[in-house]
Structures are given as structure tokens and as C-alpha cells.
Design an enzyme around this catalytic site. Structure first.
Site, mmCIF file in Angstrom:
data_model
loop_
_atom_site.group_PDB
_atom_site.id
_atom_site.type_symbol
_atom_site.label_atom_id
_atom_site.label_comp_id
_atom_site.label_asym_id
_atom_site.label_seq_id
_atom_site.Cartn_x
_atom_site.Cartn_y
_atom_site.Cartn_z
ATOM 1 N N ARG A 1 51.958 21.776 44.019
ATOM 2 C CA ARG A 1 51.367 22.785 44.794
ATOM 3 C C ARG A 1 49.806 22.503 45.328
ATOM 4 N NH1 ARG A 1 50.924 28.380 41.793
ATOM 5 N NH2 ARG A 1 53.247 28.203 41.936
ATOM 6 N N CYS B 1 60.899 35.066 46.879
ATOM 7 C CA CYS B 1 60.198 34.065 46.090
ATOM 8 C C CYS B 1 61.274 32.868 45.921
ATOM 9 C CB CYS B 1 59.867 34.636 44.519
ATOM 10 S SG CYS B 1 61.488 34.858 43.600
ATOM 11 N N CYS C 1 56.202 37.142 42.321
ATOM 12 C CA CYS C 1 55.695 36.162 43.128
ATOM 13 C C CYS C 1 55.700 36.487 44.523
ATOM 14 C CB CYS C 1 56.244 34.717 43.023
ATOM 15 S SG CYS C 1 56.077 34.214 41.072
HETATM 16 FE FE1 SRM Z 1 54.299 32.863 41.103
HETATM 17 C C1 SRM Z 1 55.045 31.797 37.688
HETATM 18 C C2 SRM Z 1 56.296 30.406 42.227
HETATM 19 C C3 SRM Z 1 52.883 33.483 43.721
HETATM 20 C C4 SRM Z 1 53.114 35.791 39.790
HETATM 21 N N1 SRM Z 1 55.457 31.293 40.097
HETATM 22 C C5 SRM Z 1 55.671 30.987 38.799
HETATM 23 C C6 SRM Z 1 56.301 29.824 38.780
HETATM 24 C C7 SRM Z 1 55.266 28.746 38.702
HETATM 25 C C8 SRM Z 1 57.348 29.484 37.604
HETATM 26 C C9 SRM Z 1 56.862 28.959 36.308
HETATM 27 O O1 SRM Z 1 55.997 29.501 35.689
HETATM 28 O O2 SRM Z 1 57.650 28.024 35.753
HETATM 29 C C10 SRM Z 1 56.941 29.708 40.057
HETATM 30 C C11 SRM Z 1 57.456 28.326 40.600
HETATM 31 C C12 SRM Z 1 58.737 28.326 41.318
HETATM 32 C C13 SRM Z 1 59.157 27.120 42.189
HETATM 33 O O3 SRM Z 1 60.144 26.463 41.871
HETATM 34 O O4 SRM Z 1 58.315 26.930 43.178
HETATM 35 C C14 SRM Z 1 56.315 30.488 40.931
HETATM 36 N N2 SRM Z 1 54.497 32.077 42.796
HETATM 37 C C15 SRM Z 1 55.383 31.149 43.116
HETATM 38 C C16 SRM Z 1 55.444 31.098 44.689
HETATM 39 C C17 SRM Z 1 55.575 29.701 45.120
HETATM 40 C C18 SRM Z 1 56.464 32.011 45.310
HETATM 41 C C19 SRM Z 1 56.662 31.758 46.674
HETATM 42 O O5 SRM Z 1 57.833 32.090 46.923
HETATM 43 O O6 SRM Z 1 56.075 31.656 47.304
HETATM 44 C C20 SRM Z 1 54.080 31.476 44.857
HETATM 45 C C21 SRM Z 1 52.994 30.250 44.900
HETATM 46 C C22 SRM Z 1 51.359 30.855 45.159
HETATM 47 C C23 SRM Z 1 50.378 29.746 45.633
HETATM 48 O O7 SRM Z 1 50.707 28.919 46.346
HETATM 49 O O8 SRM Z 1 49.608 29.648 44.637
HETATM 50 C C24 SRM Z 1 53.638 32.489 43.963
HETATM 51 N N3 SRM Z 1 53.020 34.274 41.658
HETATM 52 C C25 SRM Z 1 52.828 34.453 42.956
HETATM 53 C C26 SRM Z 1 52.241 35.709 43.264
HETATM 54 C C27 SRM Z 1 51.692 36.281 44.476
HETATM 55 C C28 SRM Z 1 50.266 36.155 44.697
HETATM 56 O O9 SRM Z 1 49.535 35.386 44.008
HETATM 57 O O10 SRM Z 1 49.889 36.796 45.888
HETATM 58 C C29 SRM Z 1 52.333 36.428 41.786
HETATM 59 C C30 SRM Z 1 51.781 37.883 41.643
HETATM 60 C C31 SRM Z 1 50.572 38.125 41.684
HETATM 61 C C32 SRM Z 1 50.054 37.967 40.279
HETATM 62 O O11 SRM Z 1 49.501 37.007 39.997
HETATM 63 O O12 SRM Z 1 49.765 39.120 39.697
HETATM 64 C C33 SRM Z 1 52.793 35.702 41.028
HETATM 65 N N4 SRM Z 1 54.212 33.493 39.070
HETATM 66 C C34 SRM Z 1 53.636 34.823 38.734
HETATM 67 C C35 SRM Z 1 53.728 35.139 37.403
HETATM 68 C C36 SRM Z 1 53.278 36.403 36.548
HETATM 69 C C37 SRM Z 1 51.950 36.506 36.218
HETATM 70 C C38 SRM Z 1 51.595 37.515 35.570
HETATM 71 O O13 SRM Z 1 50.331 38.159 35.508
HETATM 72 O O14 SRM Z 1 52.373 38.193 34.835
HETATM 73 C C39 SRM Z 1 54.381 33.973 36.920
HETATM 74 C C40 SRM Z 1 54.581 33.605 35.408
HETATM 75 C C41 SRM Z 1 53.525 33.580 34.634
HETATM 76 O O15 SRM Z 1 52.393 33.078 34.966
HETATM 77 O O16 SRM Z 1 53.619 33.566 33.319
HETATM 78 C C42 SRM Z 1 54.516 33.110 37.958
HETATM 79 FE FE1 SF4 Z 2 60.507 34.206 41.506
HETATM 80 FE FE2 SF4 Z 2 58.303 33.629 40.499
HETATM 81 FE FE3 SF4 Z 2 60.166 35.083 38.832
HETATM 82 FE FE4 SF4 Z 2 60.365 32.324 39.531
HETATM 83 S S1 SF4 Z 2 58.540 33.305 38.365
HETATM 84 S S2 SF4 Z 2 61.883 33.933 40.071
HETATM 85 S S3 SF4 Z 2 59.404 32.321 41.653
HETATM 86 S S4 SF4 Z 2 59.188 35.907 40.664
#
Ligand code: SRM
Ligand code: SF4
Length: 570
Positions: free
Chosen positions: A73, A427, A476
């Protein structure tokens, strides 16, 4: 350290500022993976170890290692790239990745499918155009977002400047990234205050996210983030300062009501000169007050729920040496992007393209990678990734506008879309995301086609309705702020939430649990019919579902799991 700390805290502490054994693991040819502790550390370098989940069972049957590869990323504050940077990312995606580029919900670009032995070459090429992936993931401040609405050019420039300043200020200082990926000289460790003056040795308790918004557009979804800045302007459009928001977040876990999404609180107003000091203070209070024992309770939203907004504000002001003033009035109207052409300054135009779920690829009838490469070769202006997974080709001079328009149109990036599709996000989910419980990116386009048929039957095709889907409850695609929210529960099953506000200010509420994919259209269709028959003038779908009694309103994150389930039978 005490036994109560989560395992990740020990990994960070022992890592020597994020080095761990990453350098050794890269040389290990027997596996495409890296050891478990390094899998946590590599996130701070902007990478995730993944495997192709479509191939899992076949490879297990054949007693083969999982099909491991990495997702990188890139860190892109405000989502702004030069044409040369675009071309470099396009090149690495085709040379080392899975030949696609994925625009994300935080204005970055993800490259999937990079095998371990190609990581260094990929990162070196990315570095050659002054980009990197440090801190795109991990327990640190992530990519700083900035409103992308091209109609607000002057304010956008100031907002972007703030986003970049905050991003630079909060970027980890460890030399580990250069050493490991770019063959930089190894620099000995040192005192926390020297190596990482803001973060220290164990960085933050959890990920941390910052955005800058320019009303009336709430394209960044400000209430979903740990820290936000809302531009407050005078009548001439000059930015007077920023309202500061804290404590938003989306993630939760099914069946664990102590986890919930939360909309941020507005904490006060600060002058432009104080904005970076406030960011540092918010980050350090969270560093010191955040929960380091339970990662499911470690985001700033829980720190604020536990300690109270007043105590948090007082401590931030004390550390920053800044007196926050009462928040100023502001109005948001929508969270979506403004598609098509808009006029910039000096005869230049901006073209907002629709990229379905952010996935750029060359498929039959839509050679999008090739088209954008051609545009980048023609155009010396900017590319801006939007917070809705779309792309703006910005500052196009008049003499190139027609040609760029037709290239984009031919690649299907400009077609007219329904009100639902142009307000949709999904997502990534399967096959790369290790946490996905259900399909998302690969399923939502077809679901929208089926929903569009019903909306057309009701004469609602042109109405803007925000729909978002995620493959699990982590949020996400910021689903809980969508008027129609579908969250994966298991293969082919989703929870359906309704009632979020169109301007991104109110969360949704659970309406129906465990809906089979085949039943989603039938569940929503009678609500569409009721919307057509009963809506008030200008009433958005999310507001309607509350007024008409389909769901109760969620007024605060802590109420998210209360009063759930259908209130009015459709
Ligand atoms: Fe996310 C984890 C993809 C924005 C909340 N997110 C992940 C992971 C890395 C899975 C993992 O941990 O193994 C995903 C990778 C999937 C892949 O194969 O690419 C993933 N998140 C994404 C993206 C690519 C979604 C998309 O379709 O665009 C976004 C990348 C953002 C970036 O460029 O930095 C993405 N993730 C978000 C958002 C939205 C935002 O930030 O505006 C959120 C919700 C906002 C928040 O953080 O509260 C988000 N992602 C999570 C979480 C839950 C966090 C939590 O507080 O519980 C996880 C899991 C974790 O952190 O344990 C996670
Ligand atoms: Fe979608 Fe984020 Fe859940 Fe993966 S961790 S399934 S990208 S919401």
C-alpha cells in the site's frame, strides 16, 4: 512491561524500531512467507503477507504451501500523484504485481500479488519517483486524507498543504525502511526520543487515521476517523481555521457488542498555525492513554468513550499549549464524488472518472490500465485518488481536454451510471483479504445491476442512494455510514443495515440479519416502493427509512447495537 500487554506490544518493543528479522526473512528462499512476528512488523512498512484464497483448498489437497504474495500500500497524502508517479505505479503493477492497481478508500494505491523475491525491486522503483509505503499500515498514523472535490480548488490547495504537513510530521523516523528495502546504510539504534520522538519504541496502541475536509463536501467521511479537520471559511472563501473532530472509527466484530463503529465528536476550533501541534498532541495522548492490552479496545474512539471528551480535550490543549475555541458552524451535504468535468483555474479542467470499486484493470471492453497510462503520457498535471475509490485527472489544459475525454470514455470510465452505482463502494475482500467472511468487490457490481432493475421499475434510477458493502465487519468501505450497508457474515450471507445519513453524519442500524445473497433484492424492494410512495420532498433514502419506521436512528456509536431489527415490516 507487564503480562497484560497484547502480544503485538512485545513484538514492537523487541523489533529494534521495526527491523525484526525482516532482512533475514527476505533472503529465506524455502518459503514465500515470512515468520509470524515479522508479518506484524511488515505492516508498518506498508505491506501485508496474503495468500490467494481461491487456491487454498486445492493447494492444501496437493500438500503445497499456500500461494503467498504481498500487498503493498503506497503512502499518498491527499491522494495526489504526478503523471510520472502514476506511470511508475502502473509499471510495477504490470511487472511485479497482479497487473491491476487498486484505488483505496483512503486515497492510496494498493498493489497485490507481489512475491517476496520481487519486493525490493518494487519498492526501489516506487522510491525512484519519491513515493514509499512506510506507515501506510501498522500502529501509526496512516495515509492522511484530504477532500478531493475539484470545485473547491483554492481551499483544496490549503487543505492538501495541511494534510501533507501532518503526514510529514507524523511519519515514523526509523531508518529501518531504507535499510531493509532500499539497501540503505544500517544505522545503529538509539534512544526512543532520538529515533522516534513522537512514537517511541512501541509506536501507537493501534492504527490511527487523519482526514482534512472542505465543506460542503464530506467526501472524506470525516466522522469515520480518529482525527479530522473541517475547513472553516469566511465569505470570501479564505480559511479561518479548522474545527477538530476526534474519536471516529468503523471496525467491530460480529457478536461482540462491546465493539462498535462510532462517529467522531467535534472537539473545538483551532487557528491554522496550531493545526499540526494539535495533531501531535492528539497522537501522543492516544499513545499514552490508549489501551495496549486489548487490541479490540485500542482505537481512539474507545479511549474517548472511556475517559470522556472533556478530559481528552483538556489533555490535548495542555500538551499542545493551545486553547481550542468553541467549534464553528459548518454544513456538509454529501459524501460522494462529483463526476465528469469541472472548471479549474487558468482554463484548466478536472475530469472525475468512475472506477468501479477502485479496481483498475484491463478487461474485455474496458482497457482501463492502458487508457490511464495513455492519459498519463499525454498529461503533465496531477492524478488525484478520491476517498470514494475514484480518480480525478486534474488540471488538464484546454488543448488536451477532448483527447483525454475520449480515451476515458472508450475505457468505460465516463459512462452514465445509476444513482446507486455512482454512490457505491465495496472493500477488497476475497480472494486477497485474509479476514473476509464473504465476497464484496467481486459481488457488489452484480448486486447493483439487480437492484437497479427494481429501482428502474419504481422510477428511482436517478436518485442518489449510498450503498456500501464489506466482506466482514471491519468496515474498510466505511459501510456503517452508507444508507444501504451490507456486511459479510459468512459465504453468501450479509447483515443489512439502514438509516445512515446521506451527508455521512449518522450511523446505520441493523435491519435484517443473515440475509442470503439471493434474498437481498427481495428484502429491499418493498422499501424502495415505500420510499417512492411516501417520501417527502428532497428526503434522502437513509432519513426516510428512519422516519417511515423501518429502523431506529443511531445517535451515537454506543447505541449502535441497541433497538436493532426490522421495526416496520416491509
Ligand atoms: Fe481496512 C484490515 C483493506 C480502509 C478498517 N483492511 C484490512 C486488511 C489489511 C486486512 C488484514 O488486516 O489482513 C485489508 C486488506 C485487503 C486487501 O486484500 O487488500 C484492508 N482497508 C482496506 C482497503 C484497501 C479497502 C478498500 O477497499 O479500499 C482500504 C485501504 C485504506 C488505505 O489505503 O489506507 C481500507 N480499513 C479501511 C477503513 C476506511 C478508512 O480508513 O477510511 C477502515 C474503517 C475505518 C477505521 O479504521 O475504523 C478499515 N481494516 C479495518 C480494520 C478494523 C479496524 C478496527 O478498528 O477494528 C481492519 C482489521 C484490523 O485492523 O484488525 C482492516
Ligand atoms: Fe473487507 Fe476490510 Fe473485512 Fe477485508 S478486512 S473483508 S477488506 S472489510
Amino acid at each position: 512491561m507487564t503480562d497484560e500487554l497484547s502480544r503485538n506490544e512485545y513484538i514492537k518493543e523487541a523489533s529494534n524500531y521495526l527491523r525484526g528479522t525482516l532482512a533475514e526473512g527476505l533472503r529465506e528462499e524455502i518459503t514465500g512467507a515470512i515468520v509470524e512476528d515479522d508479518q506484524q512488523l511488515v505492516k508498518f512498512h506498508g505491506m501485508y503477507l496474503q495468500d490467494d484464497r481461491d487456491l487454498r483448498s486445492e493447494r492444501t489437497r496437493k500438500k503445497m504451501e499456500k500461494a503467498f504474495s504481498f500487498m503493498i500500500r503506497v503512502r499518498i497524502p491527499g491522494g495526489v500523484l504526478s503523471a510520472a508517479q502514476w506511470l511508475a505505479l502502473d509499471h510495477v503493477a504490470r511487472t511485479y504485481g497482479n497487473t491491476t492497481m487498486r484505488l483505496t478508500t483512503r486515497q492510496t494505491v494498493q498493489l497485490h500479488g507481489i512475491i517476496k523475491s520481487n519486493l525490493k525491486a518494487t519498492l526501489k522503483e516506487i522510491d525512484s519517483v519519491l513515493l514509499g509505503s512506510i506507515a501506510a499500515c501498522g500502529d501509526v498514523n496512516r495515509n492522511v486524507m484530504c477532500g478531493a472535490n475539484p470545485d473547491e480548488s483554492a481551499a483544496h490547495a490549503e487543505a492538501l498543504e495541511l494534510a501533507r504537513k501532518i503526514s510529514d510530521h507524523l511519519t515514523p523516523q526509523t531508518p529501518a525502511y531504507r535499510e531493509i528495502w532500499l539497501d540503505g546504510e544500517r544505522i545503529a539504534g538509539g534512544e526512543d526520543t532520538v529515533v522516534e520522538p513522537i512514537y517511541g519504541k512501541t509506536y501507537l496502541p493501534r492504527k490511527f487515521k487523519i482526514v482534512v475536509a472542505v465543506p460542503p463536501s464530506n467526501d472524506v467521511d470525516i466522522f469515520a476517523h480518529d482525527l479530522g479537520y473541517i475547513a472553516i471559511r469566511d465569505e470570501a472563501g479564505v480559511i479561518l481555521g479548522w474545527n477538530v473532530t476526534v474519536g471516529g472509527g468503523m471496525g467491530m466484530t460480529h457478536g461482540e457488542p462491546e465493539t462498535y463503529p462510532r462517529t467522531a465528536d467535534v472537539m473545538g476550533f483551532c487557528a491554522p498555525k496550531d493545526a499540526v501541534a494539535i495533531a501531535e498532541a492528539v497522537v501522543t495522548v492516544q499513545r499514552d492513554w490508549g489501551n495496549r492490552a486489548n487490541r479490540k479496545h485500542a482505537r481512539l474512539k474507545y479511549t474517548i468513550e472511556d475517559r470522556g471528551l472533556d478530559a481528552f480535550r483538556t489533555e490535548v490543549m495542555r500538551r499542545a499549549g493551545v486553547l481550542l475555541q468553541p467549534a464553528k458552524p459548518f454544513v456538509f451535504t454529501a459524501t460522494g464524488d462529483r463526476y465528469g468535468w469541472s472548471q479549474g483555474t487558468e482554463g484548466r479542467g478536472h475530469l472525475t472518472l468512475f472506477v468501479e470499486n477502485g479496481r483498475i484493470h484491463d478487461v474485455a471492453g474496458a482497457a482501463q490500465m492502458a487508457a490511464l497510462r495513455q492519459i498519463a503520457q499525454l498529461h503533465d498535471g496531477e492524478f488525484r485518488v478520491t476517498p470514494n475509490q475514484n480518480l480525478i485527472v486534474a488540471n488538464i489544459p484546454t488543448d488536451k481536454q477532448t483527447e483525454i475525454h475520449w480515451i476515458a470514455k472508450e475505457a468505460g470510465l465516463l459512462a452514465p451510471w445509476s444513482g446507486l452505482r455512482r454512490n457505491a463502494m465495496a472493500c477488497v475482500a476475497l480472494p486477497t483479504c485474509g479476514l473476509a467472511l464473504a465476497e464484496s468487490e467481486r459481488y457488489l457490481p452484480d448486486l447493483i445491476t439487480a437492484l437497479d432493475a427494481r429501482l428502474a421499475a419504481h422510477g428511482l434510477s436517478a436518485d442518489d442512494i449510498v450503498i456500501r458493502m464489506t466482506g466482514c465487519p471491519n468496515g474498510c468501505a466505511r459501510p456503517y455510514l452508507a444508507e444501504i450497508c451490507l456486511v459479510g457474515k459468512g459465504p453468501g450471507r450479509y447483515n443489512l443495515y439502514l438509516g445512515a445519513a446521506f451527508d455521512g453524519s449518522r450511523l446505520s442500524k441493523l435491519y435484517a440479519e443473515d440475509v442470503e445473497d439471493a434474498g437481498i433484492v427481495a428484502t429491499l424492494d418493498p422499501i424502495f416502493a415505500a420510499y417512492l410512495a411516501e417520501r417527502q420532498k428532497g428526503e434522502h433514502f437513509g432519513d426516510f427509512t428512519i422516519r417511515a419506521g423501518f429502523v431506529a436512528a443511531t445517535t451515537n456509536g454506543a447505541d449502535f447495537h441497541k433497538n436493532t431489527g426490522a421495526k416496520r415490516s416491509a
